[in-house]
Design a protein around this motif. Structure first.
Motif, PDB file in Angstrom:
ATOM      1  N   GLU A  46      -3.755  32.342  21.657  1.00 42.42           N
ATOM      2  CA  GLU A  46      -2.968  32.265  20.435  1.00 42.42           C
ATOM      3  C   GLU A  46      -3.839  32.789  19.296  1.00 42.42           C
ATOM      4  O   GLU A  46      -4.846  32.175  18.936  1.00 42.42           O
ATOM      5  CB  GLU A  46      -2.538  30.808  20.193  1.00 42.42           C
ATOM      6  N   ALA A  47      -3.437  33.930  18.756  1.00 40.52           N
ATOM      7  CA  ALA A  47      -4.299  34.647  17.818  1.00 40.52           C
ATOM      8  C   ALA A  47      -4.446  33.924  16.474  1.00 40.52           C
ATOM      9  O   ALA A  47      -3.475  33.402  15.925  1.00 40.52           O
ATOM     10  CB  ALA A  47      -3.746  36.043  17.595  1.00 40.52           C
ATOM     11  N   LEU A  48      -5.703  33.899  15.966  1.00 39.31           N
ATOM     12  CA  LEU A  48      -5.999  33.374  14.631  1.00 39.31           C
ATOM     13  C   LEU A  48      -6.098  34.510  13.628  1.00 39.31           C
ATOM     14  O   LEU A  48      -5.584  34.460  12.523  1.00 39.31           O
ATOM     15  CB  LEU A  48      -7.341  32.636  14.649  1.00 39.31           C
ATOM     16  N   ASP A  49      -6.842  35.528  14.031  1.00 39.81           N
ATOM     17  CA  ASP A  49      -7.001  36.740  13.220  1.00 39.81           C
ATOM     18  C   ASP A  49      -7.201  37.884  14.207  1.00 39.81           C
ATOM     19  O   ASP A  49      -7.080  37.664  15.419  1.00 39.81           O
ATOM     20  CB  ASP A  49      -8.139  36.542  12.188  1.00 39.81           C
ATOM     21  N   PRO A  50      -7.490  39.106  13.774  1.00 41.06           N
ATOM     22  CA  PRO A  50      -7.547  40.206  14.749  1.00 41.06           C
ATOM     23  C   PRO A  50      -8.614  40.041  15.835  1.00 41.06           C
ATOM     24  O   PRO A  50      -8.569  40.740  16.845  1.00 41.06           O
ATOM     25  CB  PRO A  50      -7.851  41.435  13.876  1.00 41.06           C
ATOM     26  N   VAL A  51      -9.590  39.150  15.648  1.00 39.22           N
ATOM     27  CA  VAL A  51     -10.639  39.036  16.667  1.00 39.22           C
ATOM     28  C   VAL A  51     -10.723  37.659  17.328  1.00 39.22           C
ATOM     29  O   VAL A  51     -11.429  37.518  18.322  1.00 39.22           O
ATOM     30  CB  VAL A  51     -12.032  39.394  16.090  1.00 39.22           C
ATOM     31  N   ARG A  52     -10.043  36.663  16.810  1.00 35.71           N
ATOM     32  CA  ARG A  52     -10.236  35.312  17.341  1.00 35.71           C
ATOM     33  C   ARG A  52      -8.916  34.726  17.849  1.00 35.71           C
ATOM     34  O   ARG A  52      -7.843  35.057  17.349  1.00 35.71           O
ATOM     35  CB  ARG A  52     -10.822  34.396  16.272  1.00 35.71           C
ATOM     36  N   PHE A  53      -9.072  33.821  18.825  1.00 38.19           N
ATOM     37  CA  PHE A  53      -7.875  33.154  19.336  1.00 38.19           C
ATOM     38  C   PHE A  53      -8.192  31.722  19.736  1.00 38.19           C
ATOM     39  O   PHE A  53      -9.350  31.366  19.940  1.00 38.19           O
ATOM     40  CB  PHE A  53      -7.296  33.917  20.529  1.00 38.19           C
ATOM     41  N   LEU A  54      -7.153  30.919  19.848  1.00 36.02           N
ATOM     42  CA  LEU A  54      -7.279  29.607  20.477  1.00 36.02           C
ATOM     43  C   LEU A  54      -6.909  29.805  21.941  1.00 36.02           C
ATOM     44  O   LEU A  54      -5.870  30.397  22.241  1.00 36.02           O
ATOM     45  CB  LEU A  54      -6.302  28.602  19.848  1.00 36.02           C
ATOM     46  N   GLY A  55      -7.759  29.314  22.832  1.00 37.73           N
ATOM     47  CA  GLY A  55      -7.487  29.512  24.256  1.00 37.73           C
ATOM     48  C   GLY A  55      -7.796  28.264  25.048  1.00 37.73           C
ATOM     49  O   GLY A  55      -8.012  27.202  24.466  1.00 37.73           O
ATOM     50  N   ASN A  56      -7.803  28.401  26.366  1.00 39.42           N
ATOM     51  CA  ASN A  56      -8.171  27.261  27.213  1.00 39.42           C
ATOM     52  C   ASN A  56      -8.932  27.774  28.430  1.00 39.42           C
ATOM     53  O   ASN A  56      -9.088  28.981  28.610  1.00 39.42           O
ATOM     54  CB  ASN A  56      -6.928  26.442  27.582  1.00 39.42           C
ATOM     55  N   ARG A  57      -9.386  26.861  29.264  1.00 34.91           N
ATOM     56  CA  ARG A  57     -10.322  27.233  30.318  1.00 34.91           C
ATOM     57  C   ARG A  57      -9.667  27.727  31.603  1.00 34.91           C
ATOM     58  O   ARG A  57     -10.358  27.985  32.588  1.00 34.91           O
ATOM     59  CB  ARG A  57     -11.241  26.048  30.622  1.00 34.91           C
ATOM     60  N   SER A  58      -8.363  27.871  31.625  1.00 37.16           N
ATOM     61  CA  SER A  58      -7.716  28.328  32.858  1.00 37.16           C
ATOM     62  C   SER A  58      -8.192  29.731  33.235  1.00 37.16           C
ATOM     63  O   SER A  58      -8.229  30.626  32.394  1.00 37.16           O
ATOM     64  CB  SER A  58      -6.203  28.337  32.659  1.00 37.16           C
TER      65      SER A  58
ATOM     66  N   ALA B 144       2.219  28.017  37.085  1.00 41.60           N
ATOM     67  CA  ALA B 144       0.810  27.612  37.202  1.00 41.60           C
ATOM     68  C   ALA B 144       0.027  27.904  35.922  1.00 41.60           C
ATOM     69  O   ALA B 144      -1.137  27.521  35.820  1.00 41.60           O
ATOM     70  CB  ALA B 144       0.170  28.323  38.391  1.00 41.60           C
ATOM     71  N   ALA B 145       0.639  28.593  34.975  1.00 36.18           N
ATOM     72  CA  ALA B 145      -0.095  28.959  33.750  1.00 36.18           C
ATOM     73  C   ALA B 145      -0.408  27.729  32.905  1.00 36.18           C
ATOM     74  O   ALA B 145       0.324  26.745  32.908  1.00 36.18           O
ATOM     75  CB  ALA B 145       0.738  29.934  32.925  1.00 36.18           C
ATOM     76  N   ALA B 146      -1.529  27.822  32.184  1.00 32.25           N
ATOM     77  CA  ALA B 146      -1.865  26.804  31.188  1.00 32.25           C
ATOM     78  C   ALA B 146      -1.407  27.370  29.840  1.00 32.25           C
ATOM     79  O   ALA B 146      -2.072  28.224  29.245  1.00 32.25           O
ATOM     80  CB  ALA B 146      -3.359  26.545  31.183  1.00 32.25           C
ATOM     81  N   VAL B 147      -0.229  26.939  29.435  1.00 28.77           N
ATOM     82  CA  VAL B 147       0.387  27.505  28.235  1.00 28.77           C
ATOM     83  C   VAL B 147      -0.007  26.653  27.031  1.00 28.77           C
ATOM     84  O   VAL B 147       0.101  25.428  27.074  1.00 28.77           O
ATOM     85  CB  VAL B 147       1.932  27.502  28.380  1.00 28.77           C
TER      86      VAL B 147
ATOM     87  N   GLY C 254     -16.052  20.956  39.926  1.00 22.39           N
ATOM     88  CA  GLY C 254     -15.933  21.677  41.199  1.00 22.39           C
ATOM     89  C   GLY C 254     -14.504  21.946  41.634  1.00 22.39           C
ATOM     90  O   GLY C 254     -14.269  22.686  42.582  1.00 22.39           O
ATOM     91  N   ILE C 255     -13.537  21.324  40.972  1.00 17.91           N
ATOM     92  CA  ILE C 255     -12.140  21.661  41.279  1.00 17.91           C
ATOM     93  C   ILE C 255     -11.418  21.948  39.971  1.00 17.91           C
ATOM     94  O   ILE C 255     -11.874  21.570  38.904  1.00 17.91           O
ATOM     95  CB  ILE C 255     -11.405  20.542  42.061  1.00 17.91           C
ATOM     96  N   GLY C 256     -10.286  22.610  40.078  1.00 19.52           N
ATOM     97  CA  GLY C 256      -9.482  22.873  38.889  1.00 19.52           C
ATOM     98  C   GLY C 256      -9.987  24.049  38.087  1.00 19.52           C
ATOM     99  O   GLY C 256     -10.379  25.073  38.647  1.00 19.52           O
ATOM    100  N   PHE C 257     -10.001  23.906  36.772  1.00 19.52           N
ATOM    101  CA  PHE C 257     -10.313  25.020  35.876  1.00 19.52           C
ATOM    102  C   PHE C 257     -11.601  25.749  36.256  1.00 19.52           C
ATOM    103  O   PHE C 257     -12.618  25.108  36.506  1.00 19.52           O
ATOM    104  CB  PHE C 257     -10.459  24.520  34.436  1.00 19.52           C
ATOM    105  N   GLU C 258     -11.558  27.047  36.258  1.00 16.73           N
ATOM    106  CA  GLU C 258     -12.704  27.929  36.482  1.00 16.73           C
ATOM    107  C   GLU C 258     -13.352  27.755  37.853  1.00 16.73           C
ATOM    108  O   GLU C 258     -14.418  28.285  38.103  1.00 16.73           O
ATOM    109  CB  GLU C 258     -13.771  27.722  35.386  1.00 16.73           C
ATOM    110  N   SER C 259     -12.730  26.995  38.764  1.00 14.89           N
ATOM    111  CA  SER C 259     -13.356  26.752  40.070  1.00 14.89           C
ATOM    112  C   SER C 259     -12.663  27.580  41.141  1.00 14.89           C
ATOM    113  O   SER C 259     -11.525  27.988  40.988  1.00 14.89           O
ATOM    114  CB  SER C 259     -13.229  25.282  40.469  1.00 14.89           C
ATOM    115  N   ARG C 260     -13.396  27.772  42.252  1.00 16.57           N
ATOM    116  CA  ARG C 260     -12.803  28.457  43.400  1.00 16.57           C
ATOM    117  C   ARG C 260     -11.934  27.495  44.191  1.00 16.57           C
ATOM    118  O   ARG C 260     -11.020  27.901  44.893  1.00 16.57           O
ATOM    119  CB  ARG C 260     -13.890  28.990  44.338  1.00 16.57           C
TER     120      ARG C 260
END
Ligand code: CTP
Length: 398
Positions: free
Chosen positions: A197-209, A271-274, A355-361
């Motif tokens: 979710e864009a804040l300005d042309p270079v920054r956003f709010l995001g999450n770890r998915s 499955a998306a983290a919206v 070890g499970i969930g976000f950013e994990s294999r």
């Protein structure tokens, strides 16, 4: 299996084949047994692992397995075994089996770069290819002993894909022996990744998915015959073979893409983290340090999943699968969410466990159905978790 360091990867291949509905007999050469024990494969297949032509002679084991197999996969395949196959030699159970087999053969070579480049190996491979053998790989990367180059065995997924292709093709005698494709004729819309979710042309709010879970579901569904549209937030992951990918950035974009594609979907798997909220306005120019700390007002994003459920109303399609990323207690919160969201199935996972969930294999999930049934899927690769989710979903489509 023949003798190479990559023999350990065969365990994963066998597990995937069994998950896909195959009955697997494992033959290990003497060399393969130096690298990994047969017990692993007996545990996985529930069948005896064989190596010896001199066992069970009255049963004709030296030819029986080859006569009855729908296909032979040699994973990993050493230069030596490829040479024996090219020349029709039959001095162990693997090669007698191969010689007694007239169906598809898939080989995944694994050896050092020098051996792979040797004219003898090239000539043997040409002979095998000319005879209709499917050669998958090798890939490039680290090899045994700290070397690196071409000669690394391909990943099990590539062998599975090759096997599905050769089995789907009609055999020369007109018989068709197909791997199960339970999702053939079905269309799945899968969302993946974390929206930005864009804040300005270079920054956003995001999450770890990372998008891995959604990509794994898309890949497994395509392998099982589904037509798959994958709507994904920004992700570095490669598009799985046969999957139609739609790239989006924000929750609003994802909502628009889902609306566009939901009409053809038998099931929507969210499955998306919206992001639930976005900055009220995107600044047209970059916020500078000298502007001082900004105050960011957030406004609500559309609930993409709720939109699908609302538009479907009482209609039978699409079946909707929601995900719930929880921290801490799973079951009660997940049951409440299942009811509140009006979905047919909810996949809950605890993202606070390392070890499970976000950013994990890997992942570990609890799958809940509306009728009260549930299935606990303990820690496994996201590919295997994806297969479990698809197995739970399939009966809901009938
Ligand atoms: N979801 C969605 N649109 C949103 C938020 C979530 O489609 N704006 C979907 C996700 O893809 C996922 C499920 O809803 O399938 C996740 O819901 P949940 O974790 O319950 O998120 P929230 O609805 O935000 O609930 P809460 O924040 O109260 O936990």
């Amino acid at each position: 299996m023949t003798g190479g360091i990559a023999a350990y990867k065969a365990a994963l291949l066998v597990r995937r084949l069994i998950a896909a509905g195959a009955i697997v007999d494992v033959i290990m050469t003497r060399g393969a047994r130096e690298f990994i024990g047969p017990v692993t494969f007996e545990g996985l297949t529930g069948r005896n692992v064989r190596s010896d032509v001199w066992e069970d002679v009255p049963d004709g084991t030296h030819v029986a397995l080859g006569q009855h197999a729908a296909a032979i996969v040699i994973y990993p395949a050493t230069a030596h075994t490829l040479a024996k196959l090219a020349n029709g030699l039959a001095d162990d159970l693997l090669t007698t089996t191969a010689l007694a087999h007239d169906g598809p053969v898939v080989v995944a070579p694994a050896m050092h770069t020098e051996m792979w480049s040797h004219p003898a190996t090239s000539a043997n491979l040409s002979t095998l290819r000319a005879r209709g053998v499917t050669v998958v790989g090798p890939a490039s990367g680290p090899l045994m002993g700290g070397d690196s180059g071409t000669g690394r065995v391909v990943e099990p997924e590539e062998v599975l894909a090759a096997l599905r292709d050769v089995l789907a093709a009609p055999a020369p005698d007109g018989d068709e022996v197909a791997m199960p494709r339970p999702y053939a004729g079905r269309t799945l819309l899968v969302t993946a990744g974390g929206t930005r979710e864009a804040l300005d042309p270079v920054r956003f709010l995001g999450n770890r998915s990372s998008g891995r879970m959604g990509f794994a579901i898309a890949q497994a569904a395509a392998q099982q015959g589904a037509t798959v549209v994958l709507v994904t937030a920004p992700s570095e992951l490669a598009t799985p073979p046969g999957v139609r990918r739609v790239d989006v950035v924000s929750a609003d974009d994802m909502d628009a893409a889902v609306r566009l594609h939901e009409g053809v979907a038998d099931a929507v798997v969210m499955a998306a983290a919206v992001a639930d909220f976005r900055p009220e306005a995107q600044l047209p120019t970059k916020w500078r340090r000298t502007d001082g700390p900004p105050t960011i007002r957030l406004v609500a994003n559309p609930d993409v999943l709720a939109g699908v459920v609302a538009r479907r109303g009482d209609g039978p399609r699409p079946v909707v699968v929601g995900f719930a990323a929880q921290t801490g207690e799973l079951e009660t919160a997940a049951r409440e969410k299942l009811a509140a969201k009006g979905v047919e199935m909810l996949v809950a996972n605890d993202v606070s466990v390392p070890g499970i969930g976000f950013e994990s294999r890997d992942n570990a999930v609890l799958i809940l159905h509306r009728d009260g049934r549930q299935r606990d899927v303990p820690t496994a690769s996201k590919a295997l978790v994806a297969e479990a989710i698809l197995a739970e979903l399939l009966p809901l489509l009938d």
